[in-house]
Design a protein around this motif. Structure first.
Motif, mmCIF file in Angstrom:
data_model
loop_
_atom_site.group_PDB
_atom_site.id
_atom_site.type_symbol
_atom_site.label_atom_id
_atom_site.label_comp_id
_atom_site.label_asym_id
_atom_site.label_seq_id
_atom_site.Cartn_x
_atom_site.Cartn_y
_atom_site.Cartn_z
ATOM 1 N N LEU A 1 -4.561 -1.804 -14.390
ATOM 2 C CA LEU A 1 -5.711 -1.142 -13.774
ATOM 3 C C LEU A 1 -6.051 -1.780 -12.428
ATOM 4 N N LEU A 2 -6.079 -3.102 -12.390
ATOM 5 C CA LEU A 2 -6.380 -3.803 -11.139
ATOM 6 C C LEU A 2 -5.308 -3.523 -10.083
ATOM 7 N N ALA A 3 -4.050 -3.492 -10.504
ATOM 8 C CA ALA A 3 -2.961 -3.213 -9.568
ATOM 9 C C ALA A 3 -3.087 -1.804 -8.998
ATOM 10 N N ARG A 4 -3.454 -0.851 -9.844
ATOM 11 C CA ARG A 4 -3.631 0.534 -9.374
ATOM 12 C C ARG A 4 -4.796 0.634 -8.390
ATOM 13 N N GLU A 5 -5.881 -0.072 -8.706
ATOM 14 C CA GLU A 5 -7.020 -0.087 -7.787
ATOM 15 C C GLU A 5 -6.617 -0.708 -6.457
ATOM 16 N N ASN A 6 -5.866 -1.793 -6.542
ATOM 17 C CA ASN A 6 -5.395 -2.482 -5.338
ATOM 18 C C ASN A 6 -4.500 -1.547 -4.514
ATOM 19 N N LEU A 7 -3.602 -0.848 -5.183
ATOM 20 C CA LEU A 7 -2.697 0.072 -4.497
ATOM 21 C C LEU A 7 -3.472 1.217 -3.851
ATOM 22 N N ARG A 8 -4.455 1.751 -4.556
ATOM 23 C CA ARG A 8 -5.288 2.817 -3.985
ATOM 24 C C ARG A 8 -6.017 2.314 -2.745
ATOM 25 N N ALA A 9 -6.519 1.094 -2.840
ATOM 26 C CA ALA A 9 -7.243 0.511 -1.702
ATOM 27 C C ALA A 9 -6.307 0.299 -0.517
ATOM 28 N N VAL A 10 -5.080 -0.174 -0.793
ATOM 29 C CA VAL A 10 -4.091 -0.353 0.283
ATOM 30 C C VAL A 10 -3.754 0.993 0.903
ATOM 31 N N ASP A 11 -3.570 2.012 0.075
ATOM 32 C CA ASP A 11 -3.298 3.362 0.593
ATOM 33 C C ASP A 11 -4.420 3.836 1.509
ATOM 34 N N GLN A 12 -5.661 3.612 1.083
ATOM 35 C CA GLN A 12 -6.811 4.041 1.891
ATOM 36 C C GLN A 12 -6.875 3.275 3.209
ATOM 37 N N VAL A 13 -6.633 1.965 3.148
ATOM 38 C CA VAL A 13 -6.663 1.144 4.358
ATOM 39 C C VAL A 13 -5.584 1.607 5.323
ATOM 40 N N LEU A 14 -4.374 1.816 4.814
ATOM 41 C CA LEU A 14 -3.277 2.252 5.681
ATOM 42 C C LEU A 14 -3.567 3.623 6.277
ATOM 43 N N ALA A 15 -4.107 4.520 5.486
ATOM 44 C CA ALA A 15 -4.440 5.860 5.989
ATOM 45 C C ALA A 15 -5.499 5.777 7.086
ATOM 46 N N SER A 16 -6.424 4.834 6.957
ATOM 47 C CA SER A 16 -7.488 4.707 7.954
ATOM 48 C C SER A 16 -6.978 4.153 9.276
ATOM 49 N N LEU A 17 -5.799 3.551 9.279
ATOM 50 C CA LEU A 17 -5.235 2.968 10.502
ATOM 51 C C LEU A 17 -4.519 3.997 11.371
ATOM 52 N N GLY A 18 -4.329 5.174 10.833
ATOM 53 C CA GLY A 18 -3.647 6.218 11.591
ATOM 54 C C GLY A 18 -2.266 6.492 11.028
ATOM 55 N N ALA A 19 -1.780 7.687 11.300
ATOM 56 C CA ALA A 19 -0.515 8.134 10.719
ATOM 57 C C ALA A 19 0.665 7.282 11.181
ATOM 58 N N LYS A 20 0.679 6.897 12.444
ATOM 59 C CA LYS A 20 1.827 6.142 12.965
ATOM 60 C C LYS A 20 1.911 4.759 12.336
ATOM 61 N N THR A 21 0.782 4.057 12.259
ATOM 62 C CA THR A 21 0.773 2.718 11.657
ATOM 63 C C THR A 21 1.142 2.805 10.185
ATOM 64 N N ASP A 22 0.579 3.780 9.485
ATOM 65 C CA ASP A 22 0.893 3.990 8.072
ATOM 66 C C ASP A 22 2.392 4.242 7.899
ATOM 67 N N TYR A 23 2.946 5.126 8.721
ATOM 68 C CA TYR A 23 4.362 5.479 8.630
ATOM 69 C C TYR A 23 5.251 4.254 8.888
ATOM 70 N N ILE A 24 4.942 3.524 9.956
ATOM 71 C CA ILE A 24 5.753 2.349 10.314
ATOM 72 C C ILE A 24 5.696 1.309 9.204
ATOM 73 N N PHE A 25 4.498 1.056 8.682
ATOM 74 C CA PHE A 25 4.344 0.069 7.609
ATOM 75 C C PHE A 25 5.173 0.468 6.393
ATOM 76 N N ARG A 26 5.068 1.711 5.970
ATOM 77 C CA ARG A 26 5.792 2.158 4.772
ATOM 78 C C ARG A 26 7.305 2.143 4.995
ATOM 79 N N ARG A 27 7.739 2.574 6.176
ATOM 80 C CA ARG A 27 9.187 2.570 6.460
ATOM 81 C C ARG A 27 9.741 1.146 6.393
ATOM 82 N N HIS A 28 8.981 0.196 6.958
ATOM 83 C CA HIS A 28 9.479 -1.177 7.007
ATOM 84 C C HIS A 28 9.305 -1.908 5.674
#
Length: 180
Positions: free
Chosen positions: A97-124
């Protein structure tokens, strides 16, 4: 030895390559030499009193810059790994449960940084694509990719620190309740 840098580069290219390889950059020596050539080209028909010494200094500085960038990148990735923590082989329901919450929070943080930053982070980080490949794919500089990754690493680390403080305060509250 007066002359233009580009002429001196072409004459002394093999020696410059040996110089770079002799200093422990065997895998990157050709890349460094290519970067040096681009710097020489951007300098135009620059003349120097001792072009060979100038070229060696440029090569040395490029090598140091690359080494420093590599050390910073390694340090940043180690810190990132520390913030994520180790994954246990058989997590219990609370850890899942904590890991899922953490992952959701990371997803939200990355999405808030913009599509390009999110894309680059995930690709790398997720797909394991090299930064240089991502830069070529997006038509941006390697430095731009690194800046997007730094932005993402800082945001994820800040989110993780906030998440950890929240968990700690909840644990303290539970302990206080048990004591009463």
């Amino acid at each position: 030895m007066a002359g233009t840098l580009d002429d001196a580069f072409m004459i002394h290219r093999p020696a410059l390559l040996r110089y770079l390889r002799a200093r422990g950059t065997s895998d990157e020596a050709e890349d460094l030499l290519q970067d040096l050539w681009l710097k020489v080209l951007s300098a135009g028909a620059l003349e120097a009193d001792d072009t060979l010494a100038y070229l060696y200094r440029m090569a040395h500085n490029l090598m140091l810059d690359r080494r420093r960038a590599s050390m910073r990148r390694k340090s940043r990735e180690e810190k990132y790994q520390d913030t994520i923590g180790e994954i246990h082989a058989t997590p219990d329901a609370e850890q899942v449960l904590l890991a899922r919450e953490n992952l959701r929070a990371v997803d939200q943080v990355l999405a808030s940084l913009g599509a390009k930053t999110d894309y680059i982070f995930r690709r790398h980080r997720v797909e394991g694509i090299a930064q240089r490949e991502i830069a070529a794919e997006l038509g941006v500089t390697l430095s731009a990719v690194e800046k997007h990754l730094q932005k993402a690493y800082r945001a994820v680390a800040a989110m993780h620190a906030s998440f950890a403080m929240t968990q700690e305060s909840e644990e303290n509250r539970e302990t206080d309740i048990e004591r009463r």
